[in-house]
Design a protein around this motif. Structure first.
Motif, PDB file in Angstrom:
ATOM      1  N   SER A   6       0.824  -1.245   0.066  1.00 32.06           N
ATOM      2  CA  SER A   6      -0.045  -0.157   0.006  1.00 32.06           C
ATOM      3  C   SER A   6       0.803   1.382  -0.056  1.00 32.06           C
ATOM      4  O   SER A   6       0.456   2.439   0.272  1.00 32.06           O
ATOM      5  CB  SER A   6      -1.052  -0.164   1.390  1.00 32.06           C
ATOM      6  OG  SER A   6      -0.112   0.059   2.465  1.00 32.06           O
ATOM      7  N   LYS A   7       2.242   1.053  -0.056  1.00 31.72           N
ATOM      8  CA  LYS A   7       3.002   2.233  -0.202  1.00 31.72           C
ATOM      9  C   LYS A   7       2.806   3.133  -1.661  1.00 31.72           C
ATOM     10  O   LYS A   7       2.806   2.567  -2.683  1.00 31.72           O
ATOM     11  CB  LYS A   7       4.570   1.849  -0.008  1.00 31.72           C
ATOM     12  CG  LYS A   7       4.833   1.112   1.450  1.00 31.72           C
ATOM     13  CD  LYS A   7       6.127   1.055   1.740  1.00 31.72           C
ATOM     14  CE  LYS A   7       6.287   0.803   3.104  1.00 31.72           C
ATOM     15  NZ  LYS A   7       7.646   0.750   3.693  1.00 31.72           N
ATOM     16  N   GLN A   8       2.729   4.562  -1.227  1.00 27.89           N
ATOM     17  CA  GLN A   8       2.888   5.486  -2.526  1.00 27.89           C
ATOM     18  C   GLN A   8       4.288   5.691  -2.618  1.00 27.89           C
ATOM     19  O   GLN A   8       5.101   5.883  -1.918  1.00 27.89           O
ATOM     20  CB  GLN A   8       2.151   6.562  -1.821  1.00 27.89           C
ATOM     21  CG  GLN A   8       2.092   7.651  -3.102  1.00 27.89           C
ATOM     22  CD  GLN A   8       1.493   8.792  -2.480  1.00 27.89           C
ATOM     23  OE1 GLN A   8       0.639   8.708  -1.433  1.00 27.89           O
ATOM     24  NE2 GLN A   8       1.435   9.867  -3.014  1.00 27.89           N
ATOM     25  N   PHE A   9       4.583   5.661  -4.458  1.00 30.63           N
ATOM     26  CA  PHE A   9       6.000   5.940  -4.619  1.00 30.63           C
ATOM     27  C   PHE A   9       5.978   7.700  -4.657  1.00 30.63           C
ATOM     28  O   PHE A   9       5.010   8.109  -5.232  1.00 30.63           O
ATOM     29  CB  PHE A   9       6.158   5.552  -5.925  1.00 30.63           C
ATOM     30  CG  PHE A   9       7.467   5.848  -6.510  1.00 30.63           C
ATOM     31  CD1 PHE A   9       8.740   5.248  -6.084  1.00 30.63           C
ATOM     32  CD2 PHE A   9       7.500   6.812  -7.608  1.00 30.63           C
ATOM     33  CE1 PHE A   9       9.846   5.632  -6.858  1.00 30.63           C
ATOM     34  CE2 PHE A   9       8.989   7.017  -8.077  1.00 30.63           C
ATOM     35  CZ  PHE A   9       9.905   6.430  -7.541  1.00 30.63           C
ATOM     36  N   GLU A  10       6.861   7.930  -4.116  1.00 32.66           N
ATOM     37  CA  GLU A  10       7.147   9.476  -4.135  1.00 32.66           C
ATOM     38  C   GLU A  10       8.235   9.875  -5.275  1.00 32.66           C
ATOM     39  O   GLU A  10       9.155   9.197  -5.427  1.00 32.66           O
ATOM     40  CB  GLU A  10       7.905   9.800  -2.708  1.00 32.66           C
ATOM     41  CG  GLU A  10       6.962   9.885  -1.456  1.00 32.66           C
ATOM     42  CD  GLU A  10       5.755  10.852  -1.593  1.00 32.66           C
ATOM     43  OE1 GLU A  10       5.857  11.924  -2.320  1.00 32.66           O
ATOM     44  OE2 GLU A  10       4.863  10.610  -0.977  1.00 32.66           O
ATOM     45  N   ALA A  62       7.157  17.441  -1.159  1.00 32.25           N
ATOM     46  CA  ALA A  62       7.812  16.179  -0.568  1.00 32.25           C
ATOM     47  C   ALA A  62       9.435  16.424  -0.655  1.00 32.25           C
ATOM     48  O   ALA A  62       9.823  16.670  -1.833  1.00 32.25           O
ATOM     49  CB  ALA A  62       7.226  14.918  -1.039  1.00 32.25           C
ATOM     50  N   ILE A  63      10.148  16.167   0.468  1.00 35.69           N
ATOM     51  CA  ILE A  63      11.505  15.819   0.008  1.00 35.69           C
ATOM     52  C   ILE A  63      11.974  14.496   0.714  1.00 35.69           C
ATOM     53  O   ILE A  63      11.334  13.966   1.531  1.00 35.69           O
ATOM     54  CB  ILE A  63      12.454  17.117   0.745  1.00 35.69           C
ATOM     55  CG1 ILE A  63      12.060  16.995   2.279  1.00 35.69           C
ATOM     56  CG2 ILE A  63      11.951  18.532   0.321  1.00 35.69           C
ATOM     57  CD1 ILE A  63      13.219  18.197   2.982  1.00 35.69           C
ATOM     58  N   PRO A  64      13.112  13.963   0.174  1.00 33.08           N
ATOM     59  CA  PRO A  64      13.384  12.710   0.733  1.00 33.08           C
ATOM     60  C   PRO A  64      13.870  12.908   2.262  1.00 33.08           C
ATOM     61  O   PRO A  64      14.472  13.865   2.773  1.00 33.08           O
ATOM     62  CB  PRO A  64      14.862  12.319  -0.086  1.00 33.08           C
ATOM     63  CG  PRO A  64      14.741  13.196  -1.302  1.00 33.08           C
ATOM     64  CD  PRO A  64      13.980  14.635  -1.087  1.00 33.08           C
ATOM     65  N   LEU A  65      13.337  12.017   3.010  1.00 32.53           N
ATOM     66  CA  LEU A  65      13.400  11.923   4.462  1.00 32.53           C
ATOM     67  C   LEU A  65      14.959  11.641   4.970  1.00 32.53           C
ATOM     68  O   LEU A  65      15.367  11.971   5.810  1.00 32.53           O
ATOM     69  CB  LEU A  65      12.562  10.778   4.861  1.00 32.53           C
ATOM     70  CG  LEU A  65      12.626  10.811   6.517  1.00 32.53           C
ATOM     71  CD1 LEU A  65      12.130  12.175   7.168  1.00 32.53           C
ATOM     72  CD2 LEU A  65      11.725   9.599   7.093  1.00 32.53           C
ATOM     73  N   ALA A  66      15.651  10.997   3.882  1.00 31.25           N
ATOM     74  CA  ALA A  66      17.011  10.590   4.220  1.00 31.25           C
ATOM     75  C   ALA A  66      18.096  11.691   3.893  1.00 31.25           C
ATOM     76  O   ALA A  66      19.292  11.633   3.929  1.00 31.25           O
ATOM     77  CB  ALA A  66      17.456   9.471   3.119  1.00 31.25           C
ATOM     78  N   VAL A  67      17.563  12.839   3.557  1.00 34.78           N
ATOM     79  CA  VAL A  67      18.398  14.190   3.414  1.00 34.78           C
ATOM     80  C   VAL A  67      19.283  14.526   4.712  1.00 34.78           C
ATOM     81  O   VAL A  67      18.472  14.584   5.751  1.00 34.78           O
ATOM     82  CB  VAL A  67      17.715  15.631   2.862  1.00 34.78           C
ATOM     83  CG1 VAL A  67      18.449  16.697   2.947  1.00 34.78           C
ATOM     84  CG2 VAL A  67      17.027  15.189   1.644  1.00 34.78           C
ATOM     85  N   LYS A 118       7.234   5.093  -0.636  1.00 28.23           N
ATOM     86  CA  LYS A 118       8.847   4.555  -1.049  1.00 28.23           C
ATOM     87  C   LYS A 118       9.282   5.618  -1.932  1.00 28.23           C
ATOM     88  O   LYS A 118       8.688   6.140  -2.908  1.00 28.23           O
ATOM     89  CB  LYS A 118       8.439   3.333  -1.833  1.00 28.23           C
ATOM     90  CG  LYS A 118       7.975   2.224  -0.942  1.00 28.23           C
ATOM     91  CD  LYS A 118       8.138   1.084  -2.044  1.00 28.23           C
ATOM     92  CE  LYS A 118       7.567  -0.338  -1.421  1.00 28.23           C
ATOM     93  NZ  LYS A 118       7.674  -1.445  -2.183  1.00 28.23           N
ATOM     94  N   PRO A 119      10.504   6.293  -1.629  1.00 28.85           N
ATOM     95  CA  PRO A 119      11.253   6.372  -0.371  1.00 28.85           C
ATOM     96  C   PRO A 119      10.397   7.175   0.737  1.00 28.85           C
ATOM     97  O   PRO A 119       9.889   7.704   0.303  1.00 28.85           O
ATOM     98  CB  PRO A 119      12.617   6.943  -0.617  1.00 28.85           C
ATOM     99  CG  PRO A 119      12.472   7.562  -1.895  1.00 28.85           C
ATOM    100  CD  PRO A 119      11.145   6.968  -2.588  1.00 28.85           C
TER     101      PRO A 119
END
Length: 141
Positions: A6-10, A62-67, A118-119
């Motif tokens: 159910s994950k949405q692709f970002e 939306a920005i990557p959380l891993a930034v 995702k992600p």
């Protein structure tokens, strides 16, 4: 039976942004630079809850959380969209070097981690600043 994801692709392909700390209508320092972002739809619930609180959500990014340094992002910081220039300014009046100083400025109203995509992403609810902040950063932007 296989489980359906159910994950949405970002998507972060809509442009680059810079996040700055601000004080007294002036940008004081750059927190993060050249971060990729994706435009998201401002939902009805988010929009009306903000209006009820006296705010107006103009954009949801939306920005990557891993930034690296994403934990530095706070409400009331200023986001400068690097590809959004001259939204308010007459091209006939300003030359290109002046236009750079009037990029799209937004104030962060809400920072929301989104782990079910995702992600994983960080959602920024933004309000357009009608009057851009003065650039008081040491590096000049």
């Amino acid at each position: 039976m296989p489980q359906i994801s159910s994950k949405q692709f970002e998507n972060f392909g809509d442009g680059l942004l810079t996040i700055c700390e601000a004080d007294e209508r002036s940008l004081t320092r750059t927190k993060l630079e050249h971060i990729r972002y994706g435009n998201r739809t401002v939902g009805v619930t988010r929009y009306w809850k903000a209006r009820t609180a006296g705010n107006k959500v103009d954009k949801l990014l939306a920005i990557p959380l891993a930034v690296l340094g994403a934990d530095l992002i706070e409400i009331n910081d200023v986001v400068i969209l690097e590809n959004e220039t001259d939204w308010l300014w007459d091209r006939m009046t300003f030359d290109k070097s002046e236009m750079k100083d009037h990029a799209g400025h937004y104030q962060i109203l809400q920072v929301q981690p989104k782990f079910d995509s995702k992600p994983p992403a960080l959602y920024l609810s933004l309000e357009k600043l009608v009057h851009p902040y003065k650039d008081g950063r040491d590096d000049g932007g």
